[in-house]
Design a protein around this motif. Structure first.
Motif, mmCIF file in Angstrom:
data_model
loop_
_atom_site.group_PDB
_atom_site.id
_atom_site.type_symbol
_atom_site.label_atom_id
_atom_site.label_comp_id
_atom_site.label_asym_id
_atom_site.label_seq_id
_atom_site.Cartn_x
_atom_site.Cartn_y
_atom_site.Cartn_z
ATOM 1 N N UNK A 183 -2.900 34.478 51.750
ATOM 2 C CA UNK A 183 -1.657 34.744 50.922
ATOM 3 C C UNK A 183 -0.782 35.749 51.494
ATOM 4 N N UNK A 184 0.488 35.482 51.238
ATOM 5 C CA UNK A 184 1.429 36.339 51.229
ATOM 6 C C UNK A 184 2.321 36.574 49.996
ATOM 7 N N UNK A 185 2.407 37.928 49.321
ATOM 8 C CA UNK A 185 2.966 38.156 48.174
ATOM 9 C C UNK A 185 4.265 38.892 48.150
ATOM 10 N N UNK A 186 5.454 38.061 47.990
ATOM 11 C CA UNK A 186 6.770 38.837 48.310
ATOM 12 C C UNK A 186 7.298 39.077 46.952
ATOM 13 N N UNK A 187 7.937 40.410 46.790
ATOM 14 C CA UNK A 187 8.446 40.771 45.826
ATOM 15 C C UNK A 187 9.998 41.408 46.156
ATOM 16 N N UNK A 188 10.930 40.958 45.248
ATOM 17 C CA UNK A 188 12.262 41.390 45.500
ATOM 18 C C UNK A 188 12.708 41.905 44.180
ATOM 19 N N UNK A 189 13.211 42.957 44.302
ATOM 20 C CA UNK A 189 14.104 43.703 42.999
ATOM 21 C C UNK A 189 15.074 44.677 43.377
ATOM 22 N N UNK A 190 15.727 45.305 42.486
ATOM 23 C CA UNK A 190 16.574 46.275 43.009
ATOM 24 C C UNK A 190 16.053 47.582 43.385
ATOM 25 N N UNK A 191 16.870 48.063 44.344
ATOM 26 C CA UNK A 191 16.531 49.355 45.076
ATOM 27 C C UNK A 191 16.669 50.412 44.245
ATOM 28 N N UNK A 192 15.756 50.911 43.599
ATOM 29 C CA UNK A 192 15.869 52.255 42.636
ATOM 30 C C UNK A 192 15.784 53.554 43.092
ATOM 31 N N UNK A 193 14.924 53.572 44.382
ATOM 32 C CA UNK A 193 14.715 55.189 45.062
ATOM 33 C C UNK A 193 15.177 55.041 46.386
ATOM 34 N N UNK A 194 14.992 56.106 47.132
ATOM 35 C CA UNK A 194 15.341 56.264 48.322
ATOM 36 C C UNK A 194 14.392 55.730 49.250
ATOM 37 N N UNK A 195 14.631 54.966 50.035
ATOM 38 C CA UNK A 195 13.868 54.377 51.262
ATOM 39 C C UNK A 195 14.400 55.051 52.483
ATOM 40 N N UNK A 200 -7.369 46.181 55.228
ATOM 41 C CA UNK A 200 -5.913 45.483 55.089
ATOM 42 C C UNK A 200 -5.354 45.546 53.994
ATOM 43 N N UNK A 201 -6.073 45.487 52.579
ATOM 44 C CA UNK A 201 -5.511 45.721 51.573
ATOM 45 C C UNK A 201 -4.674 47.146 51.053
ATOM 46 N N UNK A 202 -4.813 48.046 51.781
ATOM 47 C CA UNK A 202 -4.476 49.478 51.756
ATOM 48 C C UNK A 202 -2.857 49.457 52.072
ATOM 49 N N UNK A 203 -2.351 48.437 52.646
ATOM 50 C CA UNK A 203 -1.169 48.464 53.306
ATOM 51 C C UNK A 203 -0.175 47.237 52.790
ATOM 52 N N UNK A 241 15.001 45.931 47.368
ATOM 53 C CA UNK A 241 13.756 46.380 47.966
ATOM 54 C C UNK A 241 12.759 44.981 47.929
ATOM 55 N N UNK A 242 12.546 44.827 49.019
ATOM 56 C CA UNK A 242 11.658 43.724 49.447
ATOM 57 C C UNK A 242 10.284 44.372 49.821
ATOM 58 N N UNK A 243 9.274 43.914 49.036
ATOM 59 C CA UNK A 243 7.818 44.482 49.392
ATOM 60 C C UNK A 243 6.806 43.101 49.588
ATOM 61 N N UNK A 244 6.163 43.358 50.741
ATOM 62 C CA UNK A 244 5.154 42.248 51.232
ATOM 63 C C UNK A 244 3.819 42.445 51.156
ATOM 64 N N UNK A 245 3.032 41.679 50.675
ATOM 65 C CA UNK A 245 1.584 42.034 50.858
ATOM 66 C C UNK A 245 0.751 40.860 51.385
ATOM 67 N N UNK A 246 -0.116 41.027 52.459
ATOM 68 C CA UNK A 246 -0.586 39.968 53.136
ATOM 69 C C UNK A 246 -2.078 39.906 52.460
ATOM 70 N N UNK A 247 -2.658 39.027 52.123
ATOM 71 C CA UNK A 247 -3.821 38.997 51.478
ATOM 72 C C UNK A 247 -4.928 38.173 52.423
#
Length: 250
Positions: free
Chosen positions: A153-165, A115-118, A137-143
């Protein structure tokens, strides 16, 4: 049952183990959340599903939204960081909740040690101090907890989108770099025929009436009804109609 209620039910009512080890785990992941905010300048949110609490850390990117960067965490008694969520475009917010539920179900099907691979990566629009929408860019990790049965746990990170998704939302394998697209438009969750049948269900039509209206067999109607429940991840037609209304399908 709307999508937030469904997330609350699935995330907060897991079978969590008890013990002092979790207190140490919490402090460890708070440190990780803080360092993400400090090093990457992101808005970092660590949510604890067992206690229904969140810890927010504001990196430099927080200035765009009138939040003051700080080395201390801001603790709230909810897993929903309203101060951040209210800035997300309404269309993106409903999609975000659905994607997080899909990601949760995706992880629960994996062996605990995988699970931690994703993580989940999504593009969101968030309103800044000037009233303009920034692409974020929103990234979410479930732990998972050590025994692997619950996701603590859920870790959410919000930052500027700096590369193409390439897509609106993807599941990323952080080991291999492979990505898997999540449904980019929640309105495309159901096929045209399934949406047609759901609308008739919402009108109170029976399976026989739906079959007569669409000139198909009752067996076909039943098969579509089961697919609707499966795709919307609900138990019955009433819940399907409720969640469909909540995400704009009806």
């Amino acid at each position: 049952m709307n999508i937030v209620n469904k997330l609350n039910k699935e995330l907060l009512r897991q079978d969590f183990p008890e013990g002092e080890a979790w207190a140490m785990e919490l402090e460890q992941y708070k440190e990780i959340a803080y360092h993400y905010a400090y090093i990457e300048n992101v808005l970092s949110v660590l949510s604890d599903m067992h206690t229904n609490q969140s810890y927010l850390f504001y990196g430099g990117f927080a200035k765009s939204f009138g939040m003051i960067p700080s080395q201390k965490d801001h603790q709230i008694n909810s897993i929903w960081e309203e101060d951040i969520l209210q800035r997300i475009h309404t269309e993106d917010l409903s999609g975000k909740f659905i994607q997080e539920l899909q990601f949760f179900h995706f992880l629960r099907k994996l062996p605990p040690n995988k699970r931690s691979d994703y993580y989940l990566a999504s593009k969101l629009r968030m309103k800044d101090l000037s009233g303009n929408y920034l692409t974020v860019l929103h990234r979410m990790f479930y732990i998972s907890e050590p025994s692997g049965n619950s996701i603590r746990f859920a870790l959410c990170l919000y930052g500027p989108l700096t590369s193409h998704l390439p897509y609106k939302s993807v599941i990323v394998n952080s080991v291999t770099g492979e990505i898997q697209e999540l449904n980019p438009q929640h309105k495309n969750i159901l096929s045209n025929r399934e949406l047609q049948i759901l609308q008739l269900i919402h009108q109170g039509r029976s399976s026989k009436q739906i079959a007569d209206t669409l000139s198909i067999s009752i067996h076909t109607v039943s098969r579509h009804r089961q697919e609707i429940l499966k795709k919307l991840q609900v138990r019955n037609s009433m819940e399907a109609c409720r969640i469909a209304k909540d995400i704009g399908l009806l």
